[in-house]
Design a protein around this motif. Structure first.
Motif, mmCIF file in Angstrom:
data_model
loop_
_atom_site.group_PDB
_atom_site.id
_atom_site.type_symbol
_atom_site.label_atom_id
_atom_site.label_comp_id
_atom_site.label_asym_id
_atom_site.label_seq_id
_atom_site.Cartn_x
_atom_site.Cartn_y
_atom_site.Cartn_z
ATOM 1 N N ASN A 32 -0.749 -92.657 20.473
ATOM 2 C CA ASN A 32 -0.239 -94.020 20.663
ATOM 3 C C ASN A 32 -0.843 -94.675 21.902
ATOM 4 O O ASN A 32 -1.151 -95.862 21.903
ATOM 5 C CB ASN A 32 1.286 -94.020 20.765
ATOM 6 C CG ASN A 32 1.945 -93.904 19.402
ATOM 7 O OD1 ASN A 32 1.279 -94.042 18.382
ATOM 8 N ND2 ASN A 32 3.240 -93.650 19.370
ATOM 9 N N THR B 262 2.374 -95.515 10.571
ATOM 10 C CA THR B 262 3.448 -95.433 9.575
ATOM 11 C C THR B 262 4.823 -95.748 10.173
ATOM 12 O O THR B 262 5.774 -96.000 9.445
ATOM 13 C CB THR B 262 3.525 -94.004 8.998
ATOM 14 O OG1 THR B 262 3.684 -93.108 10.092
ATOM 15 C CG2 THR B 262 2.294 -93.650 8.195
ATOM 16 N N LEU C 299 7.259 -91.720 16.433
ATOM 17 C CA LEU C 299 8.242 -91.569 17.516
ATOM 18 C C LEU C 299 9.581 -91.032 17.008
ATOM 19 O O LEU C 299 10.283 -90.325 17.735
ATOM 20 C CB LEU C 299 8.451 -92.901 18.245
ATOM 21 C CG LEU C 299 7.277 -93.346 19.135
ATOM 22 C CD1 LEU C 299 7.570 -94.691 19.777
ATOM 23 C CD2 LEU C 299 6.973 -92.315 20.219
ATOM 24 N N ASP D 172 0.668 -95.034 30.198
ATOM 25 C CA ASP D 172 -0.570 -95.724 29.800
ATOM 26 C C ASP D 172 -0.607 -97.126 30.374
ATOM 27 O O ASP D 172 0.372 -97.612 30.936
ATOM 28 C CB ASP D 172 -0.711 -95.732 28.255
ATOM 29 C CG ASP D 172 0.368 -96.555 27.565
ATOM 30 O OD1 ASP D 172 0.623 -97.689 28.002
ATOM 31 O OD2 ASP D 172 0.961 -96.070 26.573
ATOM 32 N N ARG E 82 8.247 -100.366 13.402
ATOM 33 C CA ARG E 82 6.960 -100.721 13.992
ATOM 34 C C ARG E 82 7.059 -102.131 14.554
ATOM 35 O O ARG E 82 7.793 -102.954 14.019
ATOM 36 C CB ARG E 82 5.844 -100.694 12.940
ATOM 37 C CG ARG E 82 5.802 -99.435 12.108
ATOM 38 C CD ARG E 82 4.459 -99.281 11.452
ATOM 39 N NE ARG E 82 3.424 -99.043 12.416
ATOM 40 C CZ ARG E 82 2.243 -99.671 12.434
ATOM 41 N NH1 ARG E 82 1.975 -100.583 11.545
ATOM 42 N NH2 ARG E 82 1.351 -99.390 13.364
ATOM 43 N N LYS F 154 -4.123 -95.776 20.982
ATOM 44 C CA LYS F 154 -4.112 -96.821 19.944
ATOM 45 C C LYS F 154 -3.634 -98.180 20.467
ATOM 46 O O LYS F 154 -4.268 -99.193 20.221
ATOM 47 C CB LYS F 154 -3.197 -96.355 18.802
ATOM 48 C CG LYS F 154 -3.115 -97.327 17.645
ATOM 49 C CD LYS F 154 -2.524 -96.706 16.393
ATOM 50 C CE LYS F 154 -1.125 -96.176 16.549
ATOM 51 N NZ LYS F 154 -0.503 -95.821 15.259
HETATM 52 P P1 ADP Z 1 3.157 -95.858 14.599
HETATM 53 O O1 ADP Z 1 2.313 -95.481 15.792
HETATM 54 O O2 ADP Z 1 2.773 -95.107 13.377
HETATM 55 O O3 ADP Z 1 3.259 -97.312 14.399
HETATM 56 P P2 ADP Z 1 5.348 -94.775 16.127
HETATM 57 O O4 ADP Z 1 6.675 -94.314 15.632
HETATM 58 O O5 ADP Z 1 4.491 -93.778 16.808
HETATM 59 O O6 ADP Z 1 4.648 -95.397 14.866
HETATM 60 O O7 ADP Z 1 5.586 -95.987 17.100
HETATM 61 C C1 ADP Z 1 6.490 -97.014 16.730
HETATM 62 C C2 ADP Z 1 6.076 -98.316 17.391
HETATM 63 O O8 ADP Z 1 6.290 -98.238 18.811
HETATM 64 C C3 ADP Z 1 4.606 -98.651 17.258
HETATM 65 O O9 ADP Z 1 4.334 -99.293 16.021
HETATM 66 C C4 ADP Z 1 4.374 -99.552 18.458
HETATM 67 O O10 ADP Z 1 4.771 -100.851 18.145
HETATM 68 C C5 ADP Z 1 5.311 -98.991 19.509
HETATM 69 N N1 ADP Z 1 4.593 -98.074 20.434
HETATM 70 C C6 ADP Z 1 4.562 -96.733 20.386
HETATM 71 N N2 ADP Z 1 3.852 -96.227 21.398
HETATM 72 C C7 ADP Z 1 3.409 -97.285 22.129
HETATM 73 C C8 ADP Z 1 2.615 -97.425 23.314
HETATM 74 N N3 ADP Z 1 2.123 -96.377 23.974
HETATM 75 N N4 ADP Z 1 2.376 -98.677 23.758
HETATM 76 C C9 ADP Z 1 2.873 -99.753 23.122
HETATM 77 N N5 ADP Z 1 3.627 -99.693 21.993
HETATM 78 C C10 ADP Z 1 3.895 -98.471 21.503
#
Ligand code: ADP
Length: 303
Positions: free
Chosen positions: A207, A266, A270, A237, A256, A210
């Motif tokens: 994440n 997906t 988290l 980050d 999301r 990404k």
């Molecule tokens: P995914 O990465 O598959 O979308 P996650 O459950 O890992 O699903 O994350 C849920 C949501 O939380 C992400 O879609 C994003 O919007 C937010 N998120 C997670 N990690 C981060 C991060 N490091 N920085 C910003 N937003 C994040």
């Protein structure tokens, strides 16, 4: 009653106190403050006020005991429901894979053998079927991964430095492309399920790579505070950050904050991390803002 008490013999008094104890043990109390105020003999006053206190303690104990039993009962019911739900989730997602495989197979066959015979609309429709079935496949796989957490755990000593090294290697293609700056502190050996902890760290690092800001080199700092009874990991980050109102929500399944065209995913990552960390009797939470980025904390008990 007490005035009479004082005129009676020692034997009668003891008899009376004994009666009070019996009454109290049934949950009732006849010794009021008014009664006590009328007792002038210190000995009887002390005994009766002691009995009065005993009754209060007993009443409190009974109340707490009842609340505890009720809470335990609710917990047992909840646990059973959760188990049933997890089982349902597993079976449903497992069984959904089969018809999906068939859809994908026939879409592939159409693409391979009949693509040129299709008109422009037909080609687009086929492309949609392919993309949607792939996405559904990812979602179902995510659900399956989620439902099997906790089914068969293998707890062992896990060297987190080693684990993070392996995970970073897995991201080598994206690392080559984005050239992130890593800062990794001394990481401890923890007691946990290695496969599941790997999923957690992999999701958090993935994440951070990404959800990056445009035109800003990615920085990811991984540190641990082991100064208390727990290890508290921090994955920090400098990415796009998360608004305050979504800080809890993102740990829910399929939650999301962006469309899949903005960022792939997906929405299970988290939720899976939360389930895994809670299975380790730990906690996971995030602090974040849109300016400096996010800090994901993972608490794992040392014992
Ligand atoms: P995914 O990465 O598959 O979308 P996650 O459950 O890992 O699903 O994350 C849920 C949501 O939380 C992400 O879609 C994003 O919007 C937010 N998120 C997670 N990690 C981060 C991060 N490091 N920085 C910003 N937003 C994040």
């Amino acid at each position: 009653m007490i005035e009479e008490l004082q005129t009676k013999t020692e034997h009668d008094l003891l008899e009376n106190i004994f009666q009070q104890i019996l009454i109290i043990s049934k949950g009732d109390c006849q010794i009021t403050d008014e009664t006590l105020a009328r007792v002038h003999d210190e000995r009887y006053f002390n005994i009766l006020s002691g009995l009065q206190m005993l009754h209060e303690d007993l009443a409190l104990y009974k109340k707490e005991f009842k609340a505890k039993i009720e809470a335990e009962f609710q917990l047992a019911v909840l646990k059973k429901r959760n188990e049933e739900l997890a089982q349902f989730n597993y079976v449903a997602s497992h069984d959904l894979q089969e018809p999906l495989r068939t859809i994908k197979l026939f879409a592939d066959l159409l693409l391979k053998n009949n693509f040129e015979q299709l008109d422009a609309d037909g080609k687009i429709h086929l492309q949609f079927i392919k993309e949607s079935s792939s996405r559904m496949s990812e979602l179902i796989q995510g659900l399956l991964n989620y439902s099997i957490v906790g089914k068969s755990n293998k707890f062992e000593s896990v060297d987190c430095t080693q684990l993070i090294k392996v995970i970073i290697k897995d991201f080598s293609s994206i690392i080559l492309e984005t050239k992130p700056i890593f800062e990794i502190g001394n990481l401890p050996v923890v007691y946990g399920d290695k496969t599941h902890l790997r999923q957690v760290f992999q999701n958090l690092i993935g994440n951070a790579l990404k959800f990056k800001k445009e035109n800003t080199p990615i920085q990811l700092k991984i540190s641990v505070d082991s100064s208390t009874d727990d290890h508290v990991f921090c994955f920090e980050d400098n990415g796009i950050g998360i608004e305050e109102e979504y800080l809890q929500k993102i740990f829910g399944i399929f939650q999301r904050l962006h469309s899949k065209t903005e960022f792939e995913g997906t929405g299970i990552g988290l939720a899976l991390c939360k389930k895994i960390i809670e299975m380790h009797n730990g906690k996971i939470w995030v602090e974040s803002n849109k300016v400096s980025g996010s800090k994901f904390f993972v608490l794992l008990p040392k014992s």
